[in-house]
Design a protein around this motif. Structure first.
Motif, PDB file in Angstrom:
ATOM      1  N   ALA A   1      37.514  67.558  55.608  1.00  0.00           N
ATOM      2  CA  ALA A   1      36.600  66.958  56.584  1.00  0.00           C
ATOM      3  C   ALA A   1      36.951  65.495  56.835  1.00  0.00           C
ATOM      4  O   ALA A   1      36.869  65.008  57.972  1.00  0.00           O
ATOM      5  N   ASP A   2      37.352  64.787  55.787  1.00  0.00           N
ATOM      6  CA  ASP A   2      37.745  63.384  55.952  1.00  0.00           C
ATOM      7  C   ASP A   2      38.982  63.261  56.838  1.00  0.00           C
ATOM      8  O   ASP A   2      39.084  62.348  57.676  1.00  0.00           O
ATOM      9  N   ILE A   3      39.943  64.160  56.652  1.00  0.00           N
ATOM     10  CA  ILE A   3      41.156  64.140  57.470  1.00  0.00           C
ATOM     11  C   ILE A   3      40.810  64.430  58.928  1.00  0.00           C
ATOM     12  O   ILE A   3      41.308  63.767  59.853  1.00  0.00           O
ATOM     13  N   GLU A   4      39.937  65.402  59.146  1.00  0.00           N
ATOM     14  CA  GLU A   4      39.505  65.740  60.505  1.00  0.00           C
ATOM     15  C   GLU A   4      38.819  64.543  61.159  1.00  0.00           C
ATOM     16  O   GLU A   4      39.074  64.218  62.325  1.00  0.00           O
ATOM     17  N   ALA A   5      37.967  63.850  60.391  1.00  0.00           N
ATOM     18  CA  ALA A   5      37.253  62.702  60.948  1.00  0.00           C
ATOM     19  C   ALA A   5      38.201  61.548  61.261  1.00  0.00           C
ATOM     20  O   ALA A   5      38.023  60.835  62.253  1.00  0.00           O
ATOM     21  N   ALA A   6      39.215  61.341  60.407  1.00  0.00           N
ATOM     22  CA  ALA A   6      40.132  60.216  60.599  1.00  0.00           C
ATOM     23  C   ALA A   6      41.120  60.459  61.731  1.00  0.00           C
ATOM     24  O   ALA A   6      41.423  59.551  62.513  1.00  0.00           O
ATOM     25  N   PHE A   7      41.640  61.692  61.831  1.00  0.00           N
ATOM     26  CA  PHE A   7      42.707  61.979  62.783  1.00  0.00           C
ATOM     27  C   PHE A   7      42.210  62.647  64.059  1.00  0.00           C
ATOM     28  O   PHE A   7      42.893  62.599  65.081  1.00  0.00           O
ATOM     29  N   GLY A   8      41.034  63.293  64.008  1.00  0.00           N
ATOM     30  CA  GLY A   8      40.480  63.925  65.184  1.00  0.00           C
ATOM     31  C   GLY A   8      41.442  64.930  65.794  1.00  0.00           C
ATOM     32  O   GLY A   8      42.117  65.691  65.092  1.00  0.00           O
ATOM     33  N   ALA A   9      41.530  64.893  67.119  1.00  0.00           N
ATOM     34  CA  ALA A   9      42.393  65.844  67.816  1.00  0.00           C
ATOM     35  C   ALA A   9      43.873  65.499  67.644  1.00  0.00           C
ATOM     36  O   ALA A   9      44.747  66.341  67.853  1.00  0.00           O
ATOM     37  N   GLN A  10      44.159  64.256  67.279  1.00  0.00           N
ATOM     38  CA  GLN A  10      45.544  63.814  67.105  1.00  0.00           C
ATOM     39  C   GLN A  10      46.023  64.231  65.720  1.00  0.00           C
ATOM     40  O   GLN A  10      46.167  63.432  64.812  1.00  0.00           O
ATOM     41  N   ARG A  11      46.292  65.518  65.524  1.00  0.00           N
ATOM     42  CA  ARG A  11      46.623  66.036  64.203  1.00  0.00           C
ATOM     43  C   ARG A  11      48.111  66.018  63.879  1.00  0.00           C
ATOM     44  O   ARG A  11      48.494  66.253  62.742  1.00  0.00           O
ATOM     45  N   SER A  12      48.969  65.719  64.860  1.00  0.00           N
ATOM     46  CA  SER A  12      50.406  65.785  64.576  1.00  0.00           C
ATOM     47  C   SER A  12      50.840  64.841  63.462  1.00  0.00           C
ATOM     48  O   SER A  12      51.715  65.207  62.655  1.00  0.00           O
ATOM     49  N   PRO A  13      50.262  63.616  63.341  1.00  0.00           N
ATOM     50  CA  PRO A  13      50.696  62.759  62.227  1.00  0.00           C
ATOM     51  C   PRO A  13      50.384  63.341  60.853  1.00  0.00           C
ATOM     52  O   PRO A  13      51.010  62.949  59.867  1.00  0.00           O
ATOM     53  N   THR A  14      49.431  64.266  60.765  1.00  0.00           N
ATOM     54  CA  THR A  14      49.085  64.819  59.455  1.00  0.00           C
ATOM     55  C   THR A  14      50.214  65.659  58.870  1.00  0.00           C
ATOM     56  O   THR A  14      50.200  65.970  57.678  1.00  0.00           O
TER      57      THR A  14
ATOM     58  N   PRO B   1      63.399  61.930  54.276  1.00  0.00           N
ATOM     59  CA  PRO B   1      64.695  61.236  54.375  1.00  0.00           C
ATOM     60  C   PRO B   1      64.736  59.976  53.513  1.00  0.00           C
ATOM     61  O   PRO B   1      63.713  59.303  53.324  1.00  0.00           O
ATOM     62  N   VAL B   2      65.899  59.664  53.007  1.00  0.00           N
ATOM     63  CA  VAL B   2      66.068  58.515  52.110  1.00  0.00           C
ATOM     64  C   VAL B   2      65.585  57.211  52.739  1.00  0.00           C
ATOM     65  O   VAL B   2      64.899  56.414  52.077  1.00  0.00           O
ATOM     66  N   PRO B   3      65.884  56.927  54.014  1.00  0.00           N
ATOM     67  CA  PRO B   3      65.462  55.629  54.572  1.00  0.00           C
ATOM     68  C   PRO B   3      64.005  55.578  55.040  1.00  0.00           C
ATOM     69  O   PRO B   3      63.521  54.514  55.428  1.00  0.00           O
ATOM     70  N   ALA B   4      63.277  56.689  55.006  1.00  0.00           N
ATOM     71  CA  ALA B   4      61.911  56.725  55.549  1.00  0.00           C
ATOM     72  C   ALA B   4      60.965  55.882  54.713  1.00  0.00           C
ATOM     73  O   ALA B   4      61.007  55.914  53.484  1.00  0.00           O
ATOM     74  N   PRO B   5      60.061  55.104  55.334  1.00  0.00           N
ATOM     75  CA  PRO B   5      59.056  54.365  54.579  1.00  0.00           C
ATOM     76  C   PRO B   5      57.985  55.320  54.035  1.00  0.00           C
ATOM     77  O   PRO B   5      57.535  56.233  54.733  1.00  0.00           O
ATOM     78  N   VAL B   6      57.592  55.104  52.787  1.00  0.00           N
ATOM     79  CA  VAL B   6      56.636  55.996  52.119  1.00  0.00           C
ATOM     80  C   VAL B   6      55.528  55.172  51.466  1.00  0.00           C
ATOM     81  O   VAL B   6      55.802  54.216  50.734  1.00  0.00           O
ATOM     82  N   VAL B   7      54.276  55.571  51.716  1.00  0.00           N
ATOM     83  CA  VAL B   7      53.098  54.979  51.076  1.00  0.00           C
ATOM     84  C   VAL B   7      52.493  56.023  50.155  1.00  0.00           C
ATOM     85  O   VAL B   7      52.290  57.172  50.566  1.00  0.00           O
ATOM     86  N   VAL B   8      52.171  55.646  48.915  1.00  0.00           N
ATOM     87  CA  VAL B   8      51.519  56.558  47.989  1.00  0.00           C
ATOM     88  C   VAL B   8      50.113  56.065  47.696  1.00  0.00           C
ATOM     89  O   VAL B   8      49.874  54.867  47.525  1.00  0.00           O
ATOM     90  N   PHE B   9      49.182  57.013  47.641  1.00  0.00           N
ATOM     91  CA  PHE B   9      47.778  56.755  47.307  1.00  0.00           C
ATOM     92  C   PHE B   9      47.458  57.639  46.118  1.00  0.00           C
ATOM     93  O   PHE B   9      47.397  58.866  46.245  1.00  0.00           O
ATOM     94  N   ALA B  10      47.288  57.034  44.946  1.00  0.00           N
ATOM     95  CA  ALA B  10      47.031  57.783  43.718  1.00  0.00           C
ATOM     96  C   ALA B  10      45.597  57.522  43.286  1.00  0.00           C
ATOM     97  O   ALA B  10      45.285  56.438  42.776  1.00  0.00           O
ATOM     98  N   ALA B  11      44.729  58.512  43.493  1.00  0.00           N
ATOM     99  CA  ALA B  11      43.310  58.331  43.200  1.00  0.00           C
ATOM    100  C   ALA B  11      42.636  59.687  43.119  1.00  0.00           C
ATOM    101  O   ALA B  11      43.075  60.647  43.749  1.00  0.00           O
ATOM    102  N   ARG B  12      41.575  59.755  42.332  1.00  0.00           N
ATOM    103  CA  ARG B  12      40.763  60.972  42.349  1.00  0.00           C
ATOM    104  C   ARG B  12      39.870  60.928  43.583  1.00  0.00           C
ATOM    105  O   ARG B  12      39.606  59.853  44.136  1.00  0.00           O
ATOM    106  N   TYR B  13      39.393  62.092  44.009  1.00  0.00           N
ATOM    107  CA  TYR B  13      38.562  62.163  45.212  1.00  0.00           C
ATOM    108  C   TYR B  13      37.140  61.739  44.845  1.00  0.00           C
ATOM    109  O   TYR B  13      36.313  62.541  44.409  1.00  0.00           O
TER     110      TYR B  13
ATOM    111  N   PRO C   1      37.299  70.932  50.488  1.00  0.00           N
ATOM    112  CA  PRO C   1      36.707  70.866  51.829  1.00  0.00           C
ATOM    113  C   PRO C   1      36.280  69.459  52.221  1.00  0.00           C
ATOM    114  O   PRO C   1      36.298  69.107  53.405  1.00  0.00           O
ATOM    115  N   GLY C   2      35.893  68.638  51.234  1.00  0.00           N
ATOM    116  CA  GLY C   2      35.516  67.261  51.542  1.00  0.00           C
ATOM    117  C   GLY C   2      36.684  66.470  52.084  1.00  0.00           C
ATOM    118  O   GLY C   2      36.556  65.716  53.068  1.00  0.00           O
ATOM    119  N   LEU C   3      37.849  66.620  51.467  1.00  0.00           N
ATOM    120  CA  LEU C   3      39.037  65.922  51.942  1.00  0.00           C
ATOM    121  C   LEU C   3      39.446  66.443  53.317  1.00  0.00           C
ATOM    122  O   LEU C   3      39.839  65.658  54.193  1.00  0.00           O
TER     123      LEU C   3
END
Length: 394
Positions: free
Chosen positions: A254-267, A201-213, A250-252
């Motif tokens: 695993a990182d997402i799993e470690a950061a968000f754990g069981a709370q996966r809905s924000p992903t 949506p147009v009014p939604a706040p957006v953060v961008v992360f531009a980087a190689r893994y 697969p590394g990313l």
């Protein structure tokens, strides 16, 4: 003039250097590129030279690009260069006035005995020379035998770090990074198109992360901050761009799993976009450009490009990041909760910071950067013409 690359793969240094060559080619200098590798497998991404956006831009502009044909990584890749590879290098360097080495790693090729001796300018794009394997020793060896006559540092932190590592101060010249201000600018049409394409949506706040893994980018820290921010910002979205920023890594995963754990809905609001060739649209569509790196950065291109498109920079204090961000955004400690709070503050302050970002555009101009490179290379070429020819390597 000839530039020597380790390879064509995603990264700010290659983007920046290739853009410099395009600008110099528009003037009265003539440039070619020799790439040691024709294909690179890194950041969980296969990157072929012919598929690379920098390669395509250079060749479309008439800059000749050749390769030794190596594939990285491969068994024995760090072994000595073969006779045919050295012959190809000798032919590529025989008729040039000056050689540019993109970072110090290509010096392992240029330091080989038997190659034509030409003055070398090394373009340095990091602030951790001691963390570059044998590359620093290759740089010191090339300086000791008189081959390297100048080093271009993209940041003051680079100059300070390399001088501390033993590189003579008179060889170190700072030329801060710049970007194409016609390409990187606030653009409401691009902003709307990007958000429409991604269903944001147009009014939604957006953060961008531009980087190689890569470990230096501290992706786990970014993801922990993203979880904290998304939990407090139910309308927020996070975009991750760059080599390896895909679900196929697969590394990313695993990182997402470690950061968000069981709370996966924000992903569901974390978009993995991989390598993008329309970063001007991605940045224009964002409110914040984030950097969470732990080491190695000098003058991160993502911060400059994002700022010039109107995104507020929020960065950890590494390299010249604090100097780039000063007055335009926020510097944070490596704490996910503090970073998440800074993102929220940056979104709220975006309109208030817009005048300062607009006023800083000339400072980050590509035109200024290319003029500085051209002046230095002209001096090196003139000095080489006035000196007796360097003896050929034994």
């Amino acid at each position: 003039m000839l530039s020597v690359y380790e390879g064509f793969f995603s990264g700010g240094a290659r983007i920046l250097h290739s853009d410099v060559l395009l600008g110099l080619q528009e003037g009265d200098q003539h440039h070619r590129v020799l790439s040691i590798h024709a294909e690179v497998h890194r950041e969980a991404t296969r990157q072929r030279m012919e598929d690379d956006a920098c390669y395509r831009s250079l060749t479309a502009a008439g800059v000749g690009v050749s390769s030794l044909g190596r594939v990285f990584p491969a068994s024995g890749d760090q072994a000595g260069f073969t006779g045919p590879e050295l012959a190809d290098t000798a032919r590529a360097t025989a008729d040039v006035d000056v050689i540019l080495s993109l970072k110090e790693q290509p010096l392992r090729l240029l330091n080989q005995a038997g190659l034509p001796r030409r003055p070398v300018v090394v373009c340095l794009h990091r602030s951790d020379p001691e963390n570059q394997g044998p590359a620093l020793d290759e740089l010191k060896a090339a300086i000791a035998d008189g081959t390297v006559v100048a080093c271009v540092c993209c940041a003051e932190s680079t100059r300070v770090a390399y001088e501390a590592a033993g590189i003579p101060a008179d060889l170190l010249h700072v030329v801060p990074n710049g970007v194409d201000l016609l390409r990187f600018r606030p653009d409401p049409a691009r902003r709307l198109a990007l958000r429409t394409a991604l269903g944001i949506p147009v009014p939604a706040p957006v953060v961008v992360f531009a980087a190689r893994y890569d470990a230096m980018k501290n992706v786990p820290l970014f993801l922990r901050a993203a979880r904290a921010w998304l939990e407090r910002e139910p309308d927020g979205h996070v975009l991750m761009c760059g080599a390896g920023m895909t679900a196929a890594n697969p590394g990313l995963d695993a990182d997402i799993e470690a950061a968000f754990g069981a709370q996966r809905s924000p992903t569901d609001r974390v978009r993995l976009l991989g390598v993008r060739h329309d970063m001007e649209s991605v940045y224009a569509g964002a409110d914040v450009v984030a950097l969470t790196s732990s080491w190695g950065e000098a003058a991160p291109l993502c911060l400059v490009e994002g700022m010039m498109c109107g995104a507020v920079p929020v960065a950890t204090d590494v390299g010249d990041s604090a100097a780039i961000v000063a007055g335009h955004g926020f510097v944070t400690p490596p704490d996910p909760e503090v970073i998440a709070s800074a993102w929220t503050e940056a979104v709220a302050a975006r309109a208030d910071l817009a005048p300062a970002l607009a006023a800083s555009r000339e400072r980050f101009s590509r035109t200024r950067m290319i003029a500085s490179y051209a002046a230095l290379l002209d001096r090196v070429a003139a000095g080489a013409a006035a000196r007796p020819a360097l003896p050929e390597s034994l």
